[in-house]
Motif scaffolding. Sequence first.
Motif, PDB file in Angstrom:
ATOM      1  N   ILE A   1       0.836  -1.203   0.000  1.00  0.00           N
ATOM      2  CA  ILE A   1       0.000   0.000   0.000  1.00  0.00           C
ATOM      3  C   ILE A   1       0.874   1.258   0.000  1.00  0.00           C
ATOM      4  CG2 ILE A   1      -1.834  -1.221   1.216  1.00  0.00           C
ATOM      5  CD1 ILE A   1      -1.078   0.388   3.747  1.00  0.00           C
ATOM      6  N   PRO A   2       0.380   2.337  -0.629  1.00  0.00           N
ATOM      7  CA  PRO A   2       1.120   3.599  -0.583  1.00  0.00           C
ATOM      8  C   PRO A   2       0.834   4.334   0.721  1.00  0.00           C
ATOM      9  CG  PRO A   2      -0.863   3.888  -1.890  1.00  0.00           C
ATOM     10  CD  PRO A   2      -0.846   2.440  -1.442  1.00  0.00           C
ATOM     11  N   THR A   3       1.841   4.996   1.267  1.00  0.00           N
ATOM     12  CA  THR A   3       1.629   5.951   2.353  1.00  0.00           C
ATOM     13  C   THR A   3       2.415   7.202   2.008  1.00  0.00           C
ATOM     14  OG1 THR A   3       3.508   5.568   3.861  1.00  0.00           O
ATOM     15  CG2 THR A   3       1.695   3.960   3.927  1.00  0.00           C
ATOM     16  N   GLU A   4       2.303   8.229   2.848  1.00  0.00           N
ATOM     17  CA  GLU A   4       3.047   9.456   2.581  1.00  0.00           C
ATOM     18  C   GLU A   4       4.536   9.307   2.895  1.00  0.00           C
ATOM     19  OE1 GLU A   4       1.879   9.997   6.922  1.00  0.00           O
ATOM     20  OE2 GLU A   4       1.306   8.820   5.168  1.00  0.00           O
TER      21      GLU A   4
ATOM     22  N   PRO B   1      11.168   1.601  -0.293  1.00  0.00           N
ATOM     23  CA  PRO B   1      10.589   2.004  -1.574  1.00  0.00           C
ATOM     24  C   PRO B   1       9.743   3.265  -1.446  1.00  0.00           C
ATOM     25  CG  PRO B   1       9.300   0.229  -0.648  1.00  0.00           C
ATOM     26  CD  PRO B   1      10.401   0.503   0.336  1.00  0.00           C
ATOM     27  N   THR B   2       9.994   4.247  -2.284  1.00  0.00           N
ATOM     28  CA  THR B   2       9.188   5.467  -2.302  1.00  0.00           C
ATOM     29  C   THR B   2       8.388   5.606  -3.596  1.00  0.00           C
ATOM     30  OG1 THR B   2      11.133   6.687  -3.106  1.00  0.00           O
ATOM     31  CG2 THR B   2      10.712   6.704  -0.725  1.00  0.00           C
TER      32      THR B   2
ATOM     33  N   CYS C   1       6.018   8.897  -2.927  1.00  0.00           N
ATOM     34  CA  CYS C   1       5.702   9.236  -1.537  1.00  0.00           C
ATOM     35  C   CYS C   1       6.140  10.674  -1.248  1.00  0.00           C
ATOM     36  CB  CYS C   1       6.391   8.277  -0.583  1.00  0.00           C
ATOM     37  SG  CYS C   1       5.883   6.555  -0.779  1.00  0.00           S
ATOM     38  N   ALA C   2       5.278  11.429  -0.602  1.00  0.00           N
ATOM     39  CA  ALA C   2       5.536  12.853  -0.386  1.00  0.00           C
ATOM     40  C   ALA C   2       6.642  13.110   0.626  1.00  0.00           C
ATOM     41  CB  ALA C   2       4.248  13.547   0.067  1.00  0.00           C
TER      42      ALA C   2
ATOM     43  N   PHE D   1      16.193   7.574  -0.547  1.00  0.00           N
ATOM     44  CA  PHE D   1      16.034   6.145  -0.849  1.00  0.00           C
ATOM     45  C   PHE D   1      16.070   5.878  -2.349  1.00  0.00           C
ATOM     46  CE2 PHE D   1      13.769   5.694   3.431  1.00  0.00           C
ATOM     47  CZ  PHE D   1      14.909   5.222   4.046  1.00  0.00           C
ATOM     48  N   ALA D   2      15.505   6.792  -3.134  1.00  0.00           N
ATOM     49  CA  ALA D   2      15.572   6.616  -4.588  1.00  0.00           C
ATOM     50  C   ALA D   2      17.019   6.666  -5.060  1.00  0.00           C
ATOM     51  CB  ALA D   2      14.745   7.693  -5.285  1.00  0.00           C
ATOM     52  N   VAL D   3      17.807   7.567  -4.484  1.00  0.00           N
ATOM     53  CA  VAL D   3      19.225   7.667  -4.851  1.00  0.00           C
ATOM     54  C   VAL D   3      19.973   6.395  -4.476  1.00  0.00           C
ATOM     55  CG1 VAL D   3      21.384   8.834  -4.208  1.00  0.00           C
ATOM     56  CG2 VAL D   3      19.385  10.187  -4.854  1.00  0.00           C
ATOM     57  N   LEU D   4      19.732   5.867  -3.285  1.00  0.00           N
ATOM     58  CA  LEU D   4      20.391   4.624  -2.870  1.00  0.00           C
ATOM     59  C   LEU D   4      20.019   3.471  -3.794  1.00  0.00           C
ATOM     60  CD1 LEU D   4      20.068   4.857   1.019  1.00  0.00           C
ATOM     61  CD2 LEU D   4      22.170   5.032  -0.321  1.00  0.00           C
ATOM     62  N   ARG D   5      18.782   3.447  -4.247  1.00  0.00           N
ATOM     63  CA  ARG D   5      18.371   2.389  -5.171  1.00  0.00           C
ATOM     64  C   ARG D   5      19.021   2.575  -6.546  1.00  0.00           C
ATOM     65  NH1 ARG D   5      14.119  -1.101  -4.386  1.00  0.00           N
ATOM     66  NH2 ARG D   5      13.413  -1.173  -2.233  1.00  0.00           N
TER      67      ARG D   5
END
Length: 351
Positions: free
Chosen positions: A32-35, A153-154, A176-177, A304-308
Amino acid sequence: MKTELLQLGAGQDAAIYRRAGELLREGSLVVIPTETVYGLAASIEREGALRSIYEVKGRPSDNPLIVHIAEPGMAARVAREVPKAAEALFKRFWPGPLTVVLPKRPEVSPIVSGGLDTVALRCPSSAAAREIIRAAGVPLAAPSANRSGRPSPTRAEHLREELAGRVPLIVDGGPCAVGVESTVVSLCGARPRLLRPGAVTLSQLRELLGPVDVDEAVTGELAAGSTVSAPGMKYRHYAPACPMTLYRGARAASVMKSELARLIGEGKKVGVICFDGEETLFPGAEVRSIGPRENHLVQAQRIFAVLRELDCGLDRILSVTPDPDGVGLAVYNRMLKAAGHDLRQTEEEEA
Protein backbone atom coordinates in the motif's frame (compact mmCIF):
# COMPACT_ATOMS: atom_id res chain seq x y z
CA MET A 1 1.82 -16.23 -7.52
CA LYS A 2 1.02 -13.50 -10.03
CA THR A 3 1.57 -9.96 -8.76
CA GLU A 4 -0.94 -7.38 -9.95
CA LEU A 5 -0.03 -3.68 -9.98
CA LEU A 6 -3.02 -1.31 -9.92
CA GLN A 7 -2.51 2.43 -10.33
CA LEU A 8 -4.66 4.95 -8.51
CA GLY A 9 -5.92 8.08 -10.20
CA ALA A 10 -7.48 6.55 -13.32
CA GLY A 11 -11.09 6.55 -12.12
CA GLN A 12 -10.98 3.08 -10.56
CA ASP A 13 -9.82 4.00 -7.06
CA ALA A 14 -12.90 2.70 -5.22
CA ALA A 15 -12.62 -0.69 -6.94
CA ILE A 16 -8.90 -0.87 -6.12
CA TYR A 17 -9.58 -0.12 -2.46
CA ARG A 18 -12.25 -2.85 -2.37
CA ARG A 19 -9.90 -5.34 -4.01
CA ALA A 20 -7.12 -4.54 -1.53
CA GLY A 21 -9.55 -4.84 1.39
CA GLU A 22 -10.78 -8.23 0.19
CA LEU A 23 -7.28 -9.62 -0.09
CA LEU A 24 -6.31 -8.34 3.34
CA ARG A 25 -9.40 -9.81 4.98
CA GLU A 26 -8.61 -13.14 3.31
CA GLY A 27 -5.13 -13.15 4.86
CA SER A 28 -3.05 -12.00 1.89
CA LEU A 29 -0.35 -9.33 1.86
CA VAL A 30 -0.89 -6.09 -0.09
CA VAL A 31 1.62 -3.34 -0.83
CA ILE A 32 0.00 0.00 0.00
CA PRO A 33 1.12 3.60 -0.58
CA THR A 34 1.63 5.95 2.35
CA GLU A 35 3.05 9.46 2.58
CA THR A 36 6.31 8.10 4.04
CA VAL A 37 7.24 4.93 2.11
CA TYR A 38 5.34 2.02 0.57
CA GLY A 39 4.18 -0.51 3.17
CA LEU A 40 3.78 -4.29 3.09
CA ALA A 41 0.39 -4.63 4.77
CA ALA A 42 -1.37 -7.48 6.56
CA SER A 43 -4.42 -7.67 8.82
CA ILE A 44 -3.40 -7.74 12.49
CA GLU A 45 -6.07 -10.43 12.97
CA ARG A 46 -4.41 -12.86 10.54
CA GLU A 47 -1.39 -14.47 12.20
CA GLY A 48 -0.46 -16.36 9.04
CA ALA A 49 -0.32 -13.09 7.12
CA LEU A 50 1.73 -11.47 9.88
CA ARG A 51 4.26 -14.30 9.70
CA SER A 52 4.33 -13.87 5.93
CA ILE A 53 5.49 -10.27 6.34
CA TYR A 54 8.64 -11.50 8.08
CA GLU A 55 9.12 -14.27 5.50
CA VAL A 56 8.65 -12.04 2.45
CA LYS A 57 10.91 -9.32 3.83
CA GLY A 58 13.48 -11.65 5.39
CA ARG A 59 12.95 -9.58 8.53
CA PRO A 60 14.30 -10.52 12.00
CA SER A 61 11.43 -11.65 14.23
CA ASP A 62 12.37 -9.29 17.08
CA ASN A 63 11.90 -6.22 14.86
CA PRO A 64 8.40 -4.88 15.72
CA LEU A 65 5.79 -3.95 13.10
CA ILE A 66 3.94 -0.63 12.99
CA VAL A 67 0.15 -0.86 13.09
CA HIS A 68 -1.67 1.55 10.76
CA ILE A 69 -5.17 2.82 11.58
CA ALA A 70 -7.64 4.90 9.60
CA GLU A 71 -8.53 7.38 12.35
CA PRO A 72 -7.36 8.12 15.90
CA GLY A 73 -10.45 6.45 17.38
CA MET A 74 -9.16 3.06 16.20
CA ALA A 75 -6.20 3.32 18.62
CA ALA A 76 -8.28 1.85 21.43
CA ARG A 77 -8.66 -1.38 19.41
CA VAL A 78 -4.92 -1.96 19.71
CA ALA A 79 -3.58 0.04 22.68
CA ARG A 80 -4.36 -0.98 26.26
CA GLU A 81 -4.30 2.65 27.36
CA VAL A 82 -4.10 6.00 25.60
CA PRO A 83 -2.60 8.63 27.93
CA LYS A 84 -3.20 12.37 27.59
CA ALA A 85 0.22 12.82 26.00
CA ALA A 86 -0.80 10.41 23.25
CA GLU A 87 -4.08 12.23 22.71
CA ALA A 88 -2.15 15.49 22.37
CA LEU A 89 0.15 13.91 19.77
CA PHE A 90 -2.82 12.49 17.87
CA LYS A 91 -4.53 15.88 17.78
CA ARG A 92 -1.40 17.71 16.63
CA PHE A 93 0.21 15.25 14.20
CA TRP A 94 -2.41 12.73 13.03
CA PRO A 95 -3.08 11.91 10.32
CA GLY A 96 0.62 12.17 9.58
CA PRO A 97 4.13 10.69 9.71
CA LEU A 98 4.24 10.01 13.46
CA THR A 99 4.22 6.61 15.19
CA VAL A 100 3.42 6.42 18.91
CA VAL A 101 4.46 3.41 21.03
CA LEU A 102 1.89 2.51 23.70
CA PRO A 103 1.08 -0.50 25.93
CA LYS A 104 -0.71 -3.09 23.77
CA ARG A 105 -3.96 -4.91 24.36
CA PRO A 106 -3.39 -8.59 25.26
CA GLU A 107 -5.27 -9.84 22.19
CA VAL A 108 -2.80 -8.13 19.83
CA SER A 109 -0.50 -10.83 18.46
CA PRO A 110 3.08 -10.88 19.78
CA ILE A 111 4.09 -11.26 16.12
CA VAL A 112 3.11 -7.59 15.68
CA SER A 113 5.06 -6.38 18.70
CA GLY A 114 8.18 -8.48 18.29
CA GLY A 115 7.28 -10.21 21.57
CA LEU A 116 7.04 -6.96 23.54
CA ASP A 117 4.14 -5.67 25.65
CA THR A 118 3.93 -2.52 23.53
CA VAL A 119 2.52 -1.64 20.13
CA ALA A 120 3.59 1.03 17.63
CA LEU A 121 0.62 2.93 16.16
CA ARG A 122 0.26 5.40 13.33
CA CYS A 123 -2.54 7.06 11.37
CA PRO A 124 -1.10 7.92 7.92
CA SER A 125 -2.00 11.14 6.14
CA SER A 126 -2.18 9.24 2.84
CA ALA A 127 -5.87 9.14 1.90
CA ALA A 128 -5.23 5.96 -0.10
CA ALA A 129 -3.74 4.18 2.91
CA ARG A 130 -6.67 5.15 5.12
CA GLU A 131 -9.21 4.06 2.50
CA ILE A 132 -7.53 0.65 2.23
CA ILE A 133 -7.59 0.27 6.03
CA ARG A 134 -11.30 1.11 6.03
CA ALA A 135 -11.93 -1.37 3.21
CA ALA A 136 -10.11 -4.07 5.20
CA GLY A 137 -12.12 -3.15 8.30
CA VAL A 138 -9.19 -3.83 10.61
CA PRO A 139 -5.88 -2.16 11.58
CA LEU A 140 -3.01 -3.16 9.33
CA ALA A 141 0.55 -4.06 10.23
CA ALA A 142 2.64 -2.45 7.51
CA PRO A 143 6.44 -2.19 7.62
CA SER A 144 8.26 -0.77 4.61
CA ALA A 145 7.74 -3.03 1.59
CA ASN A 146 11.41 -3.55 0.72
CA ARG A 147 13.29 -6.78 1.33
CA SER A 148 14.90 -6.44 4.76
CA GLY A 149 18.04 -4.33 4.78
CA ARG A 150 17.50 -2.77 1.34
CA PRO A 151 16.56 0.88 0.74
CA SER A 152 12.91 1.56 1.44
CA PRO A 153 10.59 2.00 -1.57
CA THR A 154 9.19 5.47 -2.30
CA ARG A 155 7.72 4.54 -5.70
CA ALA A 156 5.76 1.47 -6.75
CA GLU A 157 8.23 0.73 -9.53
CA HIS A 158 10.89 0.10 -6.90
CA LEU A 159 8.98 -3.08 -6.07
CA ARG A 160 8.15 -4.51 -9.49
CA GLU A 161 11.05 -6.97 -9.42
CA GLU A 162 11.74 -7.07 -5.68
CA LEU A 163 8.31 -8.42 -4.73
CA ALA A 164 7.16 -9.95 -8.02
CA GLY A 165 5.57 -13.32 -7.27
CA ARG A 166 5.66 -12.68 -3.50
CA VAL A 167 2.47 -10.61 -3.08
CA PRO A 168 -0.81 -10.64 -5.05
CA LEU A 169 -1.26 -6.86 -5.26
CA ILE A 170 0.79 -3.66 -5.32
CA VAL A 171 -1.30 -0.48 -5.14
CA ASP A 172 0.50 2.35 -6.96
CA GLY A 173 -0.25 5.73 -5.39
CA GLY A 174 2.62 7.61 -7.02
CA PRO A 175 5.77 8.99 -5.34
CA CYS A 176 5.70 9.24 -1.54
CA ALA A 177 5.54 12.85 -0.39
CA VAL A 178 7.75 12.50 2.73
CA GLY A 179 10.22 9.85 1.59
CA VAL A 180 11.52 8.53 4.94
CA GLU A 181 9.72 6.39 7.48
CA SER A 182 7.69 7.95 10.26
CA THR A 183 9.04 9.46 13.46
CA VAL A 184 8.67 6.97 16.32
CA VAL A 185 8.18 8.21 19.89
CA SER A 186 7.57 5.93 22.88
CA LEU A 187 5.27 6.96 25.73
CA CYS A 188 5.94 3.79 27.74
CA GLY A 189 8.72 5.10 29.97
CA ALA A 190 9.14 7.78 32.61
CA ARG A 191 9.57 10.36 29.84
CA PRO A 192 8.77 10.38 26.12
CA ARG A 193 11.61 8.88 24.08
CA LEU A 194 12.46 9.41 20.43
CA LEU A 195 13.23 5.98 18.95
CA ARG A 196 13.45 6.92 15.26
CA PRO A 197 13.58 10.39 13.69
CA GLY A 198 11.32 11.35 10.80
CA ALA A 199 9.39 14.28 9.35
CA VAL A 200 7.90 15.14 12.75
CA THR A 201 11.00 16.64 14.34
CA LEU A 202 12.46 16.37 17.81
CA SER A 203 11.88 20.10 18.39
CA GLN A 204 8.20 19.71 17.45
CA LEU A 205 7.84 16.85 19.92
CA ARG A 206 9.53 18.82 22.70
CA GLU A 207 7.40 21.87 21.98
CA LEU A 208 4.29 19.79 22.64
CA LEU A 209 5.47 17.28 25.28
CA GLY A 210 8.28 19.04 27.11
CA PRO A 211 11.45 16.96 27.71
CA VAL A 212 11.90 14.14 25.21
CA ASP A 213 14.84 11.75 25.54
CA VAL A 214 16.69 10.54 22.43
CA ASP A 215 17.48 6.85 22.18
CA GLU A 216 21.11 5.99 21.56
CA ALA A 217 20.09 4.11 18.41
CA VAL A 218 19.18 7.39 16.66
CA THR A 219 22.83 8.30 16.05
CA GLY A 220 24.68 5.32 17.56
CA GLU A 221 24.99 1.62 16.94
CA LEU A 222 23.26 -0.86 19.24
CA ALA A 223 24.79 -4.17 20.23
CA ALA A 224 23.44 -7.19 18.36
CA GLY A 225 21.72 -8.59 21.46
CA SER A 226 19.88 -5.39 22.39
CA THR A 227 16.10 -5.38 22.70
CA VAL A 228 14.42 -2.88 20.39
CA SER A 229 10.96 -1.35 20.74
CA ALA A 230 10.59 0.11 17.24
CA PRO A 231 11.68 -0.72 13.69
CA GLY A 232 14.99 0.51 12.32
CA MET A 233 16.86 0.69 15.64
CA LYS A 234 19.34 -2.19 15.62
CA TYR A 235 19.93 -3.80 12.25
CA ARG A 236 21.69 -2.51 9.15
CA HIS A 237 18.94 -0.94 7.10
CA TYR A 238 18.29 0.95 3.90
CA ALA A 239 21.53 -0.37 2.43
CA PRO A 240 22.73 -0.86 -1.14
CA ALA A 241 24.63 -4.07 -1.91
CA CYS A 242 28.09 -2.47 -1.88
CA PRO A 243 29.87 -0.85 1.11
CA MET A 244 29.08 2.82 1.74
CA THR A 245 31.19 5.42 3.56
CA LEU A 246 29.87 8.74 4.88
CA TYR A 247 31.82 11.97 5.12
CA ARG A 248 30.88 14.91 7.30
CA GLY A 249 32.48 18.31 7.87
CA ALA A 250 33.81 21.28 5.97
CA ARG A 251 36.24 19.20 3.88
CA ALA A 252 33.88 16.33 3.10
CA ALA A 253 33.75 16.94 -0.66
CA SER A 254 37.54 17.44 -0.87
CA VAL A 255 38.30 14.24 1.05
CA MET A 256 35.75 12.31 -1.00
CA LYS A 257 37.37 13.57 -4.22
CA SER A 258 40.78 12.28 -3.10
CA GLU A 259 39.33 8.93 -2.03
CA LEU A 260 37.50 8.65 -5.36
CA ALA A 261 40.74 9.17 -7.29
CA ARG A 262 42.43 6.46 -5.22
CA LEU A 263 39.61 3.97 -5.76
CA ILE A 264 39.40 4.65 -9.50
CA GLY A 265 43.16 4.17 -9.70
CA GLU A 266 42.60 0.70 -8.22
CA GLY A 267 40.06 -0.06 -10.94
CA LYS A 268 37.02 0.28 -8.66
CA LYS A 269 33.56 1.34 -9.76
CA VAL A 270 32.43 4.10 -7.41
CA GLY A 271 29.19 5.91 -6.70
CA VAL A 272 29.05 9.35 -5.10
CA ILE A 273 26.17 11.03 -3.26
CA CYS A 274 26.56 14.79 -3.01
CA PHE A 275 24.59 18.01 -2.63
CA ASP A 276 23.26 20.09 -5.53
CA GLY A 277 26.06 21.98 -7.28
CA GLU A 278 28.78 19.46 -6.38
CA GLU A 279 28.12 16.97 -9.17
CA THR A 280 31.07 18.04 -11.37
CA LEU A 281 33.59 17.54 -8.53
CA PHE A 282 33.64 13.77 -8.97
CA PRO A 283 34.69 12.76 -12.50
CA GLY A 284 34.63 9.04 -13.20
CA ALA A 285 31.96 8.25 -10.61
CA GLU A 286 28.25 7.49 -10.80
CA VAL A 287 27.07 10.73 -9.17
CA ARG A 288 23.68 11.50 -7.62
CA SER A 289 22.58 14.55 -5.64
CA ILE A 290 20.20 14.31 -2.70
CA GLY A 291 19.26 17.98 -3.05
CA PRO A 292 20.34 21.39 -1.75
CA ARG A 293 22.65 21.31 1.28
CA GLU A 294 20.14 23.11 3.53
CA ASN A 295 16.90 21.59 2.21
CA HIS A 296 16.33 18.54 4.39
CA LEU A 297 12.80 17.99 3.09
CA VAL A 298 14.09 17.44 -0.45
CA GLN A 299 16.90 15.22 0.89
CA ALA A 300 14.31 13.06 2.67
CA GLN A 301 12.29 12.71 -0.52
CA ARG A 302 15.34 11.71 -2.57
CA ILE A 303 17.57 9.60 -0.33
CA PHE A 304 16.03 6.15 -0.85
CA ALA A 305 15.57 6.62 -4.59
CA VAL A 306 19.23 7.67 -4.85
CA LEU A 307 20.39 4.62 -2.87
CA ARG A 308 18.37 2.39 -5.17
CA GLU A 309 19.77 4.06 -8.31
CA LEU A 310 23.30 3.41 -7.05
CA ASP A 311 22.57 -0.23 -6.23
CA CYS A 312 23.97 -1.16 -9.65
CA GLY A 313 27.12 -3.24 -9.42
CA LEU A 314 29.37 -0.65 -7.80
CA ASP A 315 32.30 -1.49 -5.54
CA ARG A 316 31.79 1.39 -3.11
CA ILE A 317 29.64 4.46 -2.47
CA LEU A 318 31.06 7.68 -1.01
CA SER A 319 28.50 10.09 0.44
CA VAL A 320 28.11 13.46 2.08
CA THR A 321 25.84 13.67 5.13
CA PRO A 322 23.37 16.43 6.04
CA ASP A 323 23.48 18.29 9.31
CA PRO A 324 21.47 16.28 11.88
CA ASP A 325 18.91 18.96 12.72
CA GLY A 326 15.19 19.09 12.00
CA VAL A 327 14.24 16.59 9.30
CA GLY A 328 17.98 16.38 8.57
CA LEU A 329 18.27 14.11 11.63
CA ALA A 330 16.02 11.57 9.87
CA VAL A 331 18.13 11.63 6.70
CA TYR A 332 21.35 11.42 8.76
CA ASN A 333 19.94 8.44 10.69
CA ARG A 334 18.97 6.55 7.52
CA MET A 335 22.36 7.18 5.94
CA LEU A 336 24.17 5.97 9.07
CA LYS A 337 22.16 2.74 8.94
CA ALA A 338 22.81 2.33 5.21
CA ALA A 339 26.54 2.75 5.75
CA GLY A 340 26.72 0.46 8.76
CA HIS A 341 27.87 3.51 10.77
CA ASP A 342 31.00 3.96 8.63
CA LEU A 343 31.31 7.74 9.16
CA ARG A 344 34.46 9.80 8.57
CA GLN A 345 34.60 13.23 10.21
CA THR A 346 36.66 15.72 8.17
CA GLU A 347 38.48 18.63 9.74
CA GLU A 348 37.86 22.32 9.17
CA GLU A 349 39.92 24.05 6.50
CA GLU A 350 43.04 25.76 7.90
CA ALA A 351 42.99 29.56 7.82
